[in-house]
Design a protein around this motif. Structure first.
Motif, PDB file in Angstrom:
ATOM      1  N   ASN A   1       0.873  -1.184   0.000  1.00 10.85           N
ATOM      2  CA  ASN A   1       0.000   0.000   0.000  1.00 10.85           C
ATOM      3  C   ASN A   1       0.903   1.225   0.000  1.00 10.85           C
ATOM      4  OD1 ASN A   1       0.795   0.597   2.796  1.00 10.85           O
ATOM      5  ND2 ASN A   1      -0.445  -1.172   3.277  1.00 10.85           N
ATOM      6  N   ILE A   2       0.333   2.399  -0.252  1.00  9.70           N
ATOM      7  CA  ILE A   2       1.107   3.645  -0.156  1.00  9.70           C
ATOM      8  C   ILE A   2       0.252   4.692   0.541  1.00  9.70           C
ATOM      9  CG2 ILE A   2       2.327   5.480  -1.396  1.00  9.70           C
ATOM     10  CD1 ILE A   2       2.950   3.534  -3.624  1.00  9.70           C
ATOM     11  N   SER A   3       0.805   5.277   1.603  1.00  6.78           N
ATOM     12  CA  SER A   3       0.159   6.405   2.283  1.00  6.78           C
ATOM     13  C   SER A   3       1.269   7.343   2.759  1.00  6.78           C
ATOM     14  CB  SER A   3      -0.660   5.896   3.472  1.00  6.78           C
ATOM     15  OG  SER A   3       0.200   5.273   4.409  1.00  6.78           O
ATOM     16  N   PRO A   4       0.954   8.605   3.032  1.00  9.10           N
ATOM     17  CA  PRO A   4       2.024   9.561   3.361  1.00  9.10           C
ATOM     18  C   PRO A   4       2.872   9.101   4.550  1.00  9.10           C
ATOM     19  CG  PRO A   4      -0.051  10.691   2.997  1.00  9.10           C
ATOM     20  CD  PRO A   4      -0.372   9.234   3.005  1.00  9.10           C
ATOM     21  N   ASP A   5       4.188   9.069   4.356  1.00  3.98           N
ATOM     22  CA  ASP A   5       5.124   8.681   5.409  1.00  3.98           C
ATOM     23  C   ASP A   5       6.493   9.265   5.050  1.00  3.98           C
ATOM     24  OD1 ASP A   5       6.170   7.522   7.650  1.00  3.98           O
ATOM     25  OD2 ASP A   5       6.030   5.453   6.963  1.00  3.98           O
ATOM     26  N   HIS A   6       7.315   9.499   6.028  1.00  5.22           N
ATOM     27  CA  HIS A   6       8.695   9.984   5.804  1.00  5.22           C
ATOM     28  C   HIS A   6       8.745  11.235   4.920  1.00  5.22           C
ATOM     29  CE1 HIS A   6      10.158   6.327   7.619  1.00  5.22           C
ATOM     30  NE2 HIS A   6       9.567   5.588   6.719  1.00  5.22           N
ATOM     31  N   LEU A   7       7.694  12.035   4.950  1.00  7.30           N
ATOM     32  CA  LEU A   7       7.664  13.179   4.024  1.00  7.30           C
ATOM     33  C   LEU A   7       8.766  14.176   4.346  1.00  7.30           C
ATOM     34  CD1 LEU A   7       3.856  13.795   3.398  1.00  7.30           C
ATOM     35  CD2 LEU A   7       5.442  12.318   2.187  1.00  7.30           C
ATOM     36  N   ASP A   8       9.259  14.127   5.604  1.00  8.47           N
ATOM     37  CA  ASP A   8      10.377  15.002   5.973  1.00  8.47           C
ATOM     38  C   ASP A   8      11.628  14.703   5.131  1.00  8.47           C
ATOM     39  OD1 ASP A   8      10.262  12.519   7.256  1.00  8.47           O
ATOM     40  OD2 ASP A   8      11.485  13.159   8.949  1.00  8.47           O
ATOM     41  N   ARG A   9      11.718  13.482   4.589  1.00  4.49           N
ATOM     42  CA  ARG A   9      12.878  13.124   3.759  1.00  4.49           C
ATOM     43  C   ARG A   9      12.621  13.394   2.272  1.00  4.49           C
ATOM     44  NH1 ARG A   9      16.756   9.099   5.950  1.00  4.49           N
ATOM     45  NH2 ARG A   9      17.372   8.691   3.812  1.00  4.49           N
ATOM     46  N   TYR A  10      11.385  13.763   1.940  1.00  5.33           N
ATOM     47  CA  TYR A  10      11.025  13.957   0.527  1.00  5.33           C
ATOM     48  C   TYR A  10      10.474  15.360   0.277  1.00  5.33           C
ATOM     49  CZ  TYR A  10      11.910   9.012   0.031  1.00  5.33           C
ATOM     50  OH  TYR A  10      12.534   7.788   0.024  1.00  5.33           O
ATOM     51  N   GLU A  11      11.126  16.352   0.910  1.00  3.27           N
ATOM     52  CA  GLU A  11      10.758  17.773   0.712  1.00  3.27           C
ATOM     53  C   GLU A  11       9.271  18.013   0.969  1.00  3.27           C
ATOM     54  OE1 GLU A  11      12.018  18.996  -3.244  1.00  3.27           O
ATOM     55  OE2 GLU A  11      13.745  17.636  -3.108  1.00  3.27           O
ATOM     56  N   TYR A  12       8.658  17.169   1.783  1.00  6.48           N
ATOM     57  CA  TYR A  12       7.219  17.241   2.084  1.00  6.48           C
ATOM     58  C   TYR A  12       6.365  17.152   0.816  1.00  6.48           C
ATOM     59  CZ  TYR A  12       8.640  18.013   6.827  1.00  6.48           C
ATOM     60  OH  TYR A  12       9.202  17.826   8.063  1.00  6.48           O
ATOM     61  N   LYS A  13       6.901  16.424  -0.185  1.00  6.50           N
ATOM     62  CA  LYS A  13       6.147  16.219  -1.437  1.00  6.50           C
ATOM     63  C   LYS A  13       5.772  14.746  -1.527  1.00  6.50           C
ATOM     64  CE  LYS A  13       8.352  19.999  -3.948  1.00  6.50           C
ATOM     65  NZ  LYS A  13       9.502  20.321  -4.805  1.00  6.50           N
ATOM     66  N   TYR A  14       4.477  14.479  -1.443  1.00  2.00           N
ATOM     67  CA  TYR A  14       3.984  13.094  -1.460  1.00  2.00           C
ATOM     68  C   TYR A  14       4.386  12.384  -2.753  1.00  2.00           C
ATOM     69  CZ  TYR A  14       0.513   9.319  -0.687  1.00  2.00           C
ATOM     70  OH  TYR A  14      -0.120   8.107  -0.500  1.00  2.00           O
ATOM     71  N   GLU A  15       4.366  13.128  -3.886  1.00  2.00           N
ATOM     72  CA  GLU A  15       4.657  12.469  -5.171  1.00  2.00           C
ATOM     73  C   GLU A  15       6.093  11.936  -5.231  1.00  2.00           C
ATOM     74  OE1 GLU A  15       5.073  16.971  -5.919  1.00  2.00           O
ATOM     75  OE2 GLU A  15       3.828  15.634  -4.721  1.00  2.00           O
ATOM     76  N   LEU A  16       7.029  12.575  -4.509  1.00  2.00           N
ATOM     77  CA  LEU A  16       8.418  12.090  -4.494  1.00  2.00           C
ATOM     78  C   LEU A  16       8.514  10.772  -3.720  1.00  2.00           C
ATOM     79  CD1 LEU A  16      10.488  15.368  -3.880  1.00  2.00           C
ATOM     80  CD2 LEU A  16      10.023  14.208  -6.045  1.00  2.00           C
ATOM     81  N   TYR A  17       7.750  10.688  -2.641  1.00  2.00           N
ATOM     82  CA  TYR A  17       7.720   9.457  -1.833  1.00  2.00           C
ATOM     83  C   TYR A  17       7.088   8.315  -2.641  1.00  2.00           C
ATOM     84  CZ  TYR A  17       6.150   6.264   1.878  1.00  2.00           C
ATOM     85  OH  TYR A  17       5.897   5.152   2.653  1.00  2.00           O
ATOM     86  N   ILE A  18       6.004   8.612  -3.353  1.00  2.00           N
ATOM     87  CA  ILE A  18       5.335   7.596  -4.196  1.00  2.00           C
ATOM     88  C   ILE A  18       6.314   7.080  -5.257  1.00  2.00           C
ATOM     89  CG2 ILE A  18       3.472   7.179  -5.872  1.00  2.00           C
ATOM     90  CD1 ILE A  18       1.893   9.444  -4.373  1.00  2.00           C
ATOM     91  N   ALA A  19       7.011   8.023  -5.900  1.00  2.00           N
ATOM     92  CA  ALA A  19       7.978   7.643  -6.948  1.00  2.00           C
ATOM     93  C   ALA A  19       9.071   6.744  -6.377  1.00  2.00           C
ATOM     94  CB  ALA A  19       8.584   8.900  -7.567  1.00  2.00           C
ATOM     95  N   ALA A  20       9.498   7.027  -5.144  1.00  2.00           N
ATOM     96  CA  ALA A  20      10.542   6.207  -4.506  1.00  2.00           C
ATOM     97  C   ALA A  20      10.049   4.766  -4.345  1.00  2.00           C
ATOM     98  CB  ALA A  20      10.914   6.794  -3.142  1.00  2.00           C
TER      99      ALA A  20
END
Length: 445
Positions: free
Chosen positions: A178-197
């Motif tokens: 699944n994917i939900s907002p997490d660790h956004l502090d490491r991804y410039e607070y951009k959810y799309e960067l975390y999803i891409a990771a």
């Protein structure tokens, strides 16, 4: 000339990579800006590996041919920026170790459920007599296991940080729980960067590989609509609107993979809760792709013991059930925990907030939670979110205090749930330490 491998971070993944690097003929140097634990220093010294702590000596780091960065180290730290500016490759342990593996790897990622799914999948495959190791974000380092050369195949739990450092690695079977907002502090607070990771897990896969994913997850579904992947897709769903992959029919898991139909009634699973049905579906899909016998899959799913610190029943005292869900380090994980509560709940919550949105918990808190015990250095966000929702809200500064307050508030038939929805680093070493302190405090009541 030997290639120089510099390792940033002297923890589990760093030391495992150092051992594998030495074995493969690299000139190895380990550099840790903090302090290295005694057990790891002993391993490094015993294996005559060079290391430093408390600093990164530029002259010894910037002459690397390749650098393995431990997942806990932020991309934005000065030494990493200097390495990148010089064009020196900075990769993850997963990338480094995978080049020395001939067998199959199963890569499992997701915001929640990845540890349970990885341990459950490993259990099923091991029962199916595969020579399979379990590593990555759980247990031992992947590189360390590859150095030991005990296993042919591997189940890897992969965090977004580990996937960030992947260049060529591809699992034969990938799972996104699944994917939900997490660790956004490491991804410039951009959810799309975390999803891409997270989706880096499938970027190198070919048509001969497989991506198993939760078809009910809107974030995953949307990404797959907008992006082309080469892997063969295997969805799983509770909603029953898919008849491909794995779905539920009449309270039974139905799986059609490799032209083999597999069925198992949900009530025979050893793990409770809807999220665990999904974890079992993902493990089933992997097992079928790896040609494990149906009977073995069924037995393994019914006798699996669960994962420490994940909805772990600790003790029942005076008819109050104490549950350790310390591994819930984001709101989505806590959502699953609260959703599975069937009695009035005293909820212990708090820690280091990674950009949490507590709104998604509001309805569950309203329905199920009678009291909130804050356990963190800064609890303001939790108090603001739920102050008007529950009758009792208490701030505490230690696990012992939190558990004693919970005991006072809880009545017969209640549940005391530690499900912090936050990281643990303000008061504890890690979520395991937090969970172990909870269990110890409960046992001392």
């Amino acid at each position: 000339m030997k290639k120089r491998l510099v390792i940033l971070g002297g923890g589990e993944s760093g030391v495992g990579t150092a051992l594998l690097g030495k074995q493969k003929g690299y000139d190895v140097f380990v550099s840790d800006f903090g302090t290295i634990k005694e057990k790891y220093k002993h391993v490094l010294t015993h294996n005559t590996l060079n290391w430093e702590e408390g600093k990164h000596t530029e002259a010894l780091v910037l002459n690397a041919d390749i650098v393995m960065k431990s997942p806990g180290i932020h991309d934005g730290v000065a030494i990493v920026k200097q390495l990148r500016a010089k064009g020196i490759p900075v990769i993850s342990e997963i990338e480094f170790a995978s080049q020395f593996v001939q067998g199959t790897t199963v890569g499992i990622t997701g915001s929640n459920g990845k540890t349970t799914t990885a341990i459950l999948t490993h259990h099923v495959l091991k029962q199916g007599a595969l020579n399979i190791g379990l590593a990555g974000n759980v247990g031992k380092s992947f590189a360390g296991l590859v150095a030991d050369a005990e296993y042919t195949d591997y189940v890897l739990e992969l965090s977004s940080f580990q996937l960030d450092g992947v260049v060529d690695y591809k699992p034969h079977i990938a799972v996104i729980t699944n994917i939900s907002p997490d660790h956004l502090d490491r991804y410039e607070y951009k959810y799309e960067l975390y999803i891409a990771a997270k989706f880096r897990i499938t970027m190198n896969q070919t048509a001969d590989d497989y991506l198993i994913y939760d078809a009910d997850d809107e974030t995953i579904a949307m990404w797959l609509q907008q992006n082309k992947i080469k892997a063969t897709k295997i969805p799983f769903s509770l909603s029953g609107n898919t008849t491909e992959g794995i779905y539920i029919k009449d309270n039974t898991i139905v799986s059609n993979i490799n032209n083999q139909e597999f069925t198992m009634p949900i009530n025979e699973l050893s793990l409770e809760g809807k999220h665990n049905v999904k974890n079992a579906m993902a493990a089933t899909a992997v097992a079928q792709l790896m040609r494990i016998r149906k009977q073995t899959i069924r037995e393994s799913l019914s006798d699996f013991q669960g994962v420490p610190h994940r909805l772990e029943k600790v003790l029942k005292i005076q008819n109050v059930q104490y549950i350790n869900d310390s591994k819930a380090t984001n709101t989505n994980a806590t959502f699953f925990a609260l959703d599975s509560m069937t009695t009035p709940t005293v909820w212990i919550v708090g820690g280091v907030d990674k950009g949490n949105d507590y709104d998604e918990l509001m309805q569950l808190v309203n329905e199920k939670v009678k009291a909130i015990i804050c356990l963190g250095v800064d609890n303001q966000k939790i108090i603001s979110a739920f102050g008007n929702v529950v009758d009792i809200m208490v701030e505490t500064v230690s696990m012992n205090e939190a558990v004693k307050v919970a005991q006072k508030i809880a009545e017969k038939g209640d549940t005391v749930l530690l499900s912090p929805a936050c990281a643990s680093f303000d008061l504890f070493e890690n979520y395991e330490d937090r969970g172990n302190q909870f269990k110890a405090a409960v046992q001392n009541l």
